[in-house]
Design an enzyme around this catalytic site. Structure first.
Site, PDB file in Angstrom:
ATOM      1  N   ARG A  81       0.844  -1.186   0.000  1.00 14.57           N
ATOM      2  CA  ARG A  81       0.000   0.000   0.000  1.00 14.57           C
ATOM      3  C   ARG A  81       0.884   1.243   0.000  1.00 14.57           C
ATOM      4  O   ARG A  81       1.721   1.413   0.886  1.00 14.57           O
ATOM      5  CB  ARG A  81      -0.914  -0.001   1.237  1.00 14.57           C
ATOM      6  CG  ARG A  81      -1.771   1.243   1.346  1.00 14.57           C
ATOM      7  CD  ARG A  81      -2.645   1.230   2.603  1.00 14.57           C
ATOM      8  NE  ARG A  81      -3.263   2.550   2.739  1.00 14.57           N
ATOM      9  CZ  ARG A  81      -3.215   3.307   3.824  1.00 14.57           C
ATOM     10  NH1 ARG A  81      -2.576   2.875   4.907  1.00 14.57           N
ATOM     11  NH2 ARG A  81      -3.791   4.486   3.848  1.00 14.57           N
ATOM     12  N   HIS A 125      -2.813  10.964   1.338  1.00 10.66           N
ATOM     13  CA  HIS A 125      -2.249  10.672   2.646  1.00 10.66           C
ATOM     14  C   HIS A 125      -1.628  11.962   3.189  1.00 10.66           C
ATOM     15  O   HIS A 125      -0.420  12.062   3.393  1.00 10.66           O
ATOM     16  CB  HIS A 125      -1.216   9.553   2.557  1.00 10.66           C
ATOM     17  CG  HIS A 125      -0.907   8.891   3.869  1.00 10.66           C
ATOM     18  ND1 HIS A 125      -0.932   7.524   4.046  1.00 10.66           N
ATOM     19  CD2 HIS A 125      -0.569   9.411   5.070  1.00 10.66           C
ATOM     20  CE1 HIS A 125      -0.605   7.238   5.303  1.00 10.66           C
ATOM     21  NE2 HIS A 125      -0.370   8.376   5.939  1.00 10.66           N
ATOM     22  N   GLU A 170      -7.018   8.251   6.877  1.00  5.33           N
ATOM     23  CA  GLU A 170      -7.218   8.892   8.175  1.00  5.33           C
ATOM     24  C   GLU A 170      -7.661  10.351   8.051  1.00  5.33           C
ATOM     25  O   GLU A 170      -6.961  11.276   8.478  1.00  5.33           O
ATOM     26  CB  GLU A 170      -5.941   8.784   9.013  1.00  5.33           C
ATOM     27  CG  GLU A 170      -5.553   7.347   9.309  1.00  5.33           C
ATOM     28  CD  GLU A 170      -4.370   7.224  10.251  1.00  5.33           C
ATOM     29  OE1 GLU A 170      -3.785   8.262  10.625  1.00  5.33           O
ATOM     30  OE2 GLU A 170      -4.027   6.086  10.625  1.00  5.33           O
ATOM     31  N   ASN A 299      -7.352   1.388  10.284  1.00  6.22           N
ATOM     32  CA  ASN A 299      -6.030   1.600  10.864  1.00  6.22           C
ATOM     33  C   ASN A 299      -6.172   1.579  12.377  1.00  6.22           C
ATOM     34  O   ASN A 299      -7.030   2.281  12.929  1.00  6.22           O
ATOM     35  CB  ASN A 299      -5.455   2.949  10.432  1.00  6.22           C
ATOM     36  CG  ASN A 299      -5.237   3.055   8.937  1.00  6.22           C
ATOM     37  OD1 ASN A 299      -5.443   2.099   8.191  1.00  6.22           O
ATOM     38  ND2 ASN A 299      -4.809   4.212   8.486  1.00  6.22           N
ATOM     39  N   TYR A 301      -3.916   1.361  16.234  1.00  9.53           N
ATOM     40  CA  TYR A 301      -2.668   1.338  16.993  1.00  9.53           C
ATOM     41  C   TYR A 301      -2.885   1.119  18.486  1.00  9.53           C
ATOM     42  O   TYR A 301      -2.155   0.355  19.112  1.00  9.53           O
ATOM     43  CB  TYR A 301      -1.889   2.642  16.771  1.00  9.53           C
ATOM     44  CG  TYR A 301      -1.362   2.783  15.367  1.00  9.53           C
ATOM     45  CD1 TYR A 301      -0.156   2.202  14.991  1.00  9.53           C
ATOM     46  CD2 TYR A 301      -2.088   3.462  14.396  1.00  9.53           C
ATOM     47  CE1 TYR A 301       0.323   2.307  13.695  1.00  9.53           C
ATOM     48  CE2 TYR A 301      -1.617   3.577  13.097  1.00  9.53           C
ATOM     49  CZ  TYR A 301      -0.421   2.988  12.747  1.00  9.53           C
ATOM     50  OH  TYR A 301       0.048   3.079  11.461  1.00  9.53           O
ATOM     51  N   GLU A 376      -3.425  -0.263   8.268  1.00  7.46           N
ATOM     52  CA  GLU A 376      -2.247   0.118   9.057  1.00  7.46           C
ATOM     53  C   GLU A 376      -2.342  -0.516  10.440  1.00  7.46           C
ATOM     54  O   GLU A 376      -3.405  -0.511  11.065  1.00  7.46           O
ATOM     55  CB  GLU A 376      -2.133   1.639   9.246  1.00  7.46           C
ATOM     56  CG  GLU A 376      -1.637   2.409   8.066  1.00  7.46           C
ATOM     57  CD  GLU A 376      -1.453   3.887   8.388  1.00  7.46           C
ATOM     58  OE1 GLU A 376      -1.177   4.223   9.569  1.00  7.46           O
ATOM     59  OE2 GLU A 376      -1.588   4.713   7.460  1.00  7.46           O
TER      60      GLU A 376
END
Length: 476
Positions: A81, A125, A170, A299, A301, A376
């Site tokens: 990606r 992005h 995002e 995504n 985290y 991600e």
């Protein structure tokens, strides 16, 4: 975490990928017609990035892409990606494409395909052409219209060879860190502008999706990558639960509401009424935004832990999104962010794979039938070569094992997860943190541009080749 009794295996067609973005790795910021983006301007503004660092050279991927693709193939990756630099393709954000800029992405895609690596292209992005920011940026409706033209250009150029497309990465960060807290480019701190930006990013997604549909073969898949938050309460006190709902609206509902359901949450509109009247949402906008998608990118985290504050807050918030006296949470000044307990990465983010499982299952329920890609997931650690030049990162291996196990658990629980993209393929320019935070599976010596696969890259490569997670003790 204890080892599973049997190997954690994945479906045969599961995509094992890695992700990057243009400004973080390409360099060559003044070559072949490229003009500044907001991140060029921001990173060259004193005090905005750690050490005053910028992406002028970054990983020099613009010149070293063939070597980087060969490395992906050597590791066994089946997908990659990447993002396109808007100002490399359309230097002013308007008008015809610069073919030299598009040619780079044509060469990159051809190189990937020659190594049997599926390209997944992200159109945006975070690197808005500076001329569009000078004209008002994302708070202005015209930026969404310009994005649709850009999407059409790239779709026509690469739609015959790239099957996986992502409109935005995002958008929460673009809107609220860029225009609210100011820790990301363009560094503005205007709560209403951040909400206007969020709406026009939504509109850009919808218009861009429609433009791609007209420009590309019907077989191609169009998605969006959302950094949806897993928002948890500090306690079961009713006030803390209200705080969760308010942050969930601002983190999640503001994007997946219109994108997936054609409406903003009524509670969001009420909570932010003191900040904006939402008059920029025009008749027909929500239908334009609510375009059918082929997949959803998630995504993840770390989870977010919140509660109600007893008094109004001011100053930096412990929300994991950088220090600023300005909040990225408009209308939520009385919500307190708390540190989730447990081990942390170098970003200070708590490690909690259960949050990834929770996120996947939420969207499996909310958007049934829509395939999911983890676009991600990864961790920053203080990686350094040993005297032999090898880079051992057992913490990242444990992180990946935990989160990939959570993905497999979600698949077992009925989620249609088609792929996983490790963030990141290699160490790179980590936005306002400069080069201090290393997220890569491949170590980069920025002085020489030498690439060294870390232990985690070899571990992940074995998973990609076998479809099963190796032991967390694997270091070679």
């Amino acid at each position: 975490m204890s080892e599973p009794a049997t190997p954690v295996t994945f479906p045969p067609a599961f995509l094992w990928g890695a992700a990057t973005s243009a400004y973080q790795i390409e360099g060559a910021v003044r070559e072949d017609g490229r003009t500044p983006s907001i991140w060029d301007t921001f990173s060259h503004t004193p005090g905005k990035t750690a050490g005053g660092e910028n992406g002028d050279i970054a990983n020099d991927h613009y010149h070293l892409y063939r070597d980087d693709v060969a490395l992906m193939a050597e590791l066994g990756l089946t997908a990659y990606r990447f993002s396109v630099s808007w100002s490399r393709v359309q230097p002013t954000g308007r008008g015809p494409a610069v073919q030299r800029g598009l040619d780079f992405y044509r060469r990159l895609v051809d190189e990937l395909l020659s190594h049997n690596i599926k390209p997944a292209l992200t159109l945006y992005h975070w690197d808005l052409p500076q001329e569009l920011e000078d004209a008002g940026g994302w708070p202005e409706r015209d930026t969404a219209l310009r994005f649709a033209e850009y999407a059409q250009i790239v779709g026509e150029a690469l739609g015959d060879r790239v099957e996986q497309w992502i409109t935005l990465n995002e958008p929460w960060c673009s809107a609220f860190l860029g225009y609210g807290s100011g820790v990301h480019a363009p560094g503005r701190t205007d709560p209403e502008a951040s909400l206007r930006a969020a709406h026009h990013l939504n509109l850009a997604h919808g218009l861009g999706t429609s433009a791609l549909r007209t420009a590309m073969p019907a077989r191609n898949s169009i998605a969006v990558s959302l950094n949806s938050s897993v928002v948890r309460p500090r306690s079961q006190d009713p006030a803390d639960l209200v705080a969760v709902r308010r942050i969930d609206d601002l983190a999640n509902g503001i994007f997946h509401g219109p994108m997936l359901h054609g409406a903003y949450p009524e509670t969001l509109l009420a909570d932010t009424s003191s900040v904006t009247d939402w008059s920029y949402v025009l008749d027909g906008d929500l239908s334009l935004i609510n375009q059918p998608l082929d997949a959803l990118g998630l995504n993840y985290y770390t989870p977010t832990l919140v509660g109600a504050a007893e008094t109004a807050l001011s100053g930096p918030r412990a929300d994991g999104h950088g220090a600023s006296d300005h909040s990225p949470w408009p209308g939520a000044d009385d919500v307190m962010f708390h540190q989730t307990p447990g081990e942390r990465t170098e970003m200070g983010w708590a490690i909690d794979p259960s949050g990834l499982h929770e996120l996947i299952m939420r969207y499996t329920r909310e958007a049934p039938g829509l395939p999911i890609h983890i676009t991600e997931n990864g961790a920053a650690y203080d990686d350094k070569p040993d005297p032999d030049g090898r880079v051992h990162d057992p913490e990242r291996i444990a992180y990946l094992h935990g989160h990939l196990s959570a993905v497999r658990r979600a698949i077992t629980d009925g989620a249609d997860v088609r792929g996983y993209y490790l963030w990141s393929l290699m160490d790179n320019f980590e936005w306002a943190y400069g080069y201090d935070k290393r997220f890569g599976a491949v170590y980069v010596d920025y002085a020489t541009q030498a690439r060294t696969p870390k232990s985690s890259a070899l571990w992940y490569g074995e998973a990609a080749r076998t479809g099963a997670l190796p032991s967390v003790n694997t270091t070679e």
